[in-house]
Design a protein around this motif. Structure first.
Motif, PDB file in Angstrom:
ATOM      1  N   GLU A  51       0.871  -1.169   0.000  1.00 41.21           N
ATOM      2  CA  GLU A  51       0.000   0.000   0.000  1.00 41.21           C
ATOM      3  C   GLU A  51       0.912   1.223   0.000  1.00 41.21           C
ATOM      4  O   GLU A  51       1.811   1.319   0.843  1.00 41.21           O
ATOM      5  CB  GLU A  51      -0.892   0.002   1.238  1.00 41.21           C
ATOM      6  N   PHE A  52       0.680   2.123  -0.937  1.00 45.88           N
ATOM      7  CA  PHE A  52       1.508   3.321  -1.046  1.00 45.88           C
ATOM      8  C   PHE A  52       0.706   4.573  -0.704  1.00 45.88           C
ATOM      9  O   PHE A  52      -0.452   4.708  -1.095  1.00 45.88           O
ATOM     10  CB  PHE A  52       2.050   3.471  -2.470  1.00 45.88           C
ATOM     11  N   TYR A  53       1.357   5.472  -0.013  1.00 45.96           N
ATOM     12  CA  TYR A  53       0.839   6.810   0.270  1.00 45.96           C
ATOM     13  C   TYR A  53       1.891   7.813  -0.199  1.00 45.96           C
ATOM     14  O   TYR A  53       3.092   7.535  -0.106  1.00 45.96           O
ATOM     15  CB  TYR A  53       0.594   6.998   1.769  1.00 45.96           C
ATOM     16  N   PHE A  54       1.426   8.950  -0.670  1.00 48.72           N
ATOM     17  CA  PHE A  54       2.338   9.996  -1.139  1.00 48.72           C
ATOM     18  C   PHE A  54       2.108  11.266  -0.332  1.00 48.72           C
ATOM     19  O   PHE A  54       0.961  11.676  -0.113  1.00 48.72           O
ATOM     20  CB  PHE A  54       2.101  10.315  -2.611  1.00 48.72           C
ATOM     21  N   ILE A  55       3.190  11.902   0.065  1.00 49.80           N
ATOM     22  CA  ILE A  55       3.152  13.200   0.729  1.00 49.80           C
ATOM     23  C   ILE A  55       4.005  14.146  -0.106  1.00 49.80           C
ATOM     24  O   ILE A  55       5.177  13.867  -0.363  1.00 49.80           O
ATOM     25  CB  ILE A  55       3.705  13.117   2.169  1.00 49.80           C
ATOM     26  N   ASN A  97      -0.171  21.875 -10.045  1.00 49.45           N
ATOM     27  CA  ASN A  97       1.246  21.743 -10.361  1.00 49.45           C
ATOM     28  C   ASN A  97       1.951  20.616  -9.602  1.00 49.45           C
ATOM     29  O   ASN A  97       3.149  20.433  -9.727  1.00 49.45           O
ATOM     30  CB  ASN A  97       1.953  23.081 -10.166  1.00 49.45           C
ATOM     31  N   PHE A  98       1.190  19.827  -8.875  1.00 52.96           N
ATOM     32  CA  PHE A  98       1.715  18.582  -8.297  1.00 52.96           C
ATOM     33  C   PHE A  98       1.706  17.455  -9.338  1.00 52.96           C
ATOM     34  O   PHE A  98       2.257  16.390  -9.098  1.00 52.96           O
ATOM     35  CB  PHE A  98       0.865  18.127  -7.101  1.00 52.96           C
ATOM     36  N   ILE A 121      -1.349  13.242  -0.036  1.00 50.96           N
ATOM     37  CA  ILE A 121      -1.391  14.505   0.698  1.00 50.96           C
ATOM     38  C   ILE A 121      -0.612  15.512  -0.136  1.00 50.96           C
ATOM     39  O   ILE A 121       0.571  15.301  -0.422  1.00 50.96           O
ATOM     40  CB  ILE A 121      -0.782  14.368   2.106  1.00 50.96           C
ATOM     41  N   GLN A 122      -1.288  16.582  -0.528  1.00 52.21           N
ATOM     42  CA  GLN A 122      -0.676  17.637  -1.327  1.00 52.21           C
ATOM     43  C   GLN A 122      -0.802  18.949  -0.566  1.00 52.21           C
ATOM     44  O   GLN A 122      -1.917  19.429  -0.355  1.00 52.21           O
ATOM     45  CB  GLN A 122      -1.361  17.759  -2.684  1.00 52.21           C
ATOM     46  N   PRO A 152      -3.743  22.937   6.642  1.00 54.05           N
ATOM     47  CA  PRO A 152      -4.693  21.832   6.888  1.00 54.05           C
ATOM     48  C   PRO A 152      -4.108  20.440   6.640  1.00 54.05           C
ATOM     49  O   PRO A 152      -4.621  19.450   7.166  1.00 54.05           O
ATOM     50  CB  PRO A 152      -5.831  22.109   5.899  1.00 54.05           C
ATOM     51  N   ALA A 153      -3.030  20.352   5.883  1.00 53.51           N
ATOM     52  CA  ALA A 153      -2.408  19.051   5.603  1.00 53.51           C
ATOM     53  C   ALA A 153      -1.869  18.394   6.867  1.00 53.51           C
ATOM     54  O   ALA A 153      -1.714  17.172   6.905  1.00 53.51           O
ATOM     55  CB  ALA A 153      -1.289  19.204   4.580  1.00 53.51           C
TER      56      ALA A 153
END
Length: 177
Positions: free
Chosen positions: A112-116, A126-127, A150-151, A165-166
């Motif tokens: 399972e991958f999560y990105f920050i 622009n992400f 999470i951006q 808020p992140a």
């Protein structure tokens, strides 16, 4: 029983914005009973892949920190990849680690991958370049899935993230893995 979670902070800046979000994610994941380890790439020695393919016959001839980190990617259930965005893509430290995983990426499966991601630019669109690069890696990891993103846009100076808020999003996402 909880999951084994590996958080890889790709920021070259210790306690930078993406690094702080990693800590929030870890806090949430830990509170939910998961086993959490965070590795900061700041200060780690990770050479660039030279495409020598010596790894096909055993191990990479480079003597650095990459093999130890990659080994941890193999044994964890959840992998969090965190990076500040520089010139609309991930930091070089994280990209170098991903490229060095060429020796074992077929074994990085069922994860399972999560990105920050954090950036100074205020336009969330622009992400895209960074997100697509991270997704490209996950596509190569058999039967692995992207579970969360999470951006945090508009954060530049160290600590700007603390009022964003992140912070709450990272904690809650970690808590709910």
């Amino acid at each position: 029983m909880g999951k084994k979670v590996l958080i890889i902070s790709g920021s070259p800046r210790v306690n930078g914005n993406s690094d702080i979000l990693c800590d929030q994610f870890a806090k949430g994941a830990g509170q939910s009973g998961n086993q959490v380890e965070k590795i900061s790439l700041a200060g780690k020695k990770i050479g660039f892949c030279t495409a020598c393919y010596a790894c096909e016959k055993g191990e990479c001839p480079q003597r650095d920190d990459a093999p130890e980190i990659i080994e941890k990617m193999l044994v964890n259930d959840v992998i969090v990849l965190a990076t500040p965005v520089y010139f609309y893509t991930m930091a070089a430290q994280l990209k170098a680690l991903i490229d060095r995983s060429v020796m074992v990426y077929p074994q990085i499966k069922n994860k399972e991958f999560y990105f920050i991601m954090t950036m100074a630019d205020t336009e969330v669109k622009n992400f895209t370049g960074t997100l697509e690069a991270l997704r490209g890696f996950v596509l190569c990891c058999e039967n692995s899935v992207e579970k969360g993103i999470i951006q945090a846009a508009g954060v530049y100076e160290k600590g700007d993230i603390t009022s964003h808020p992140a912070m709450n999003t990272a904690f809650e996402m970690g808590k709910n893995i």
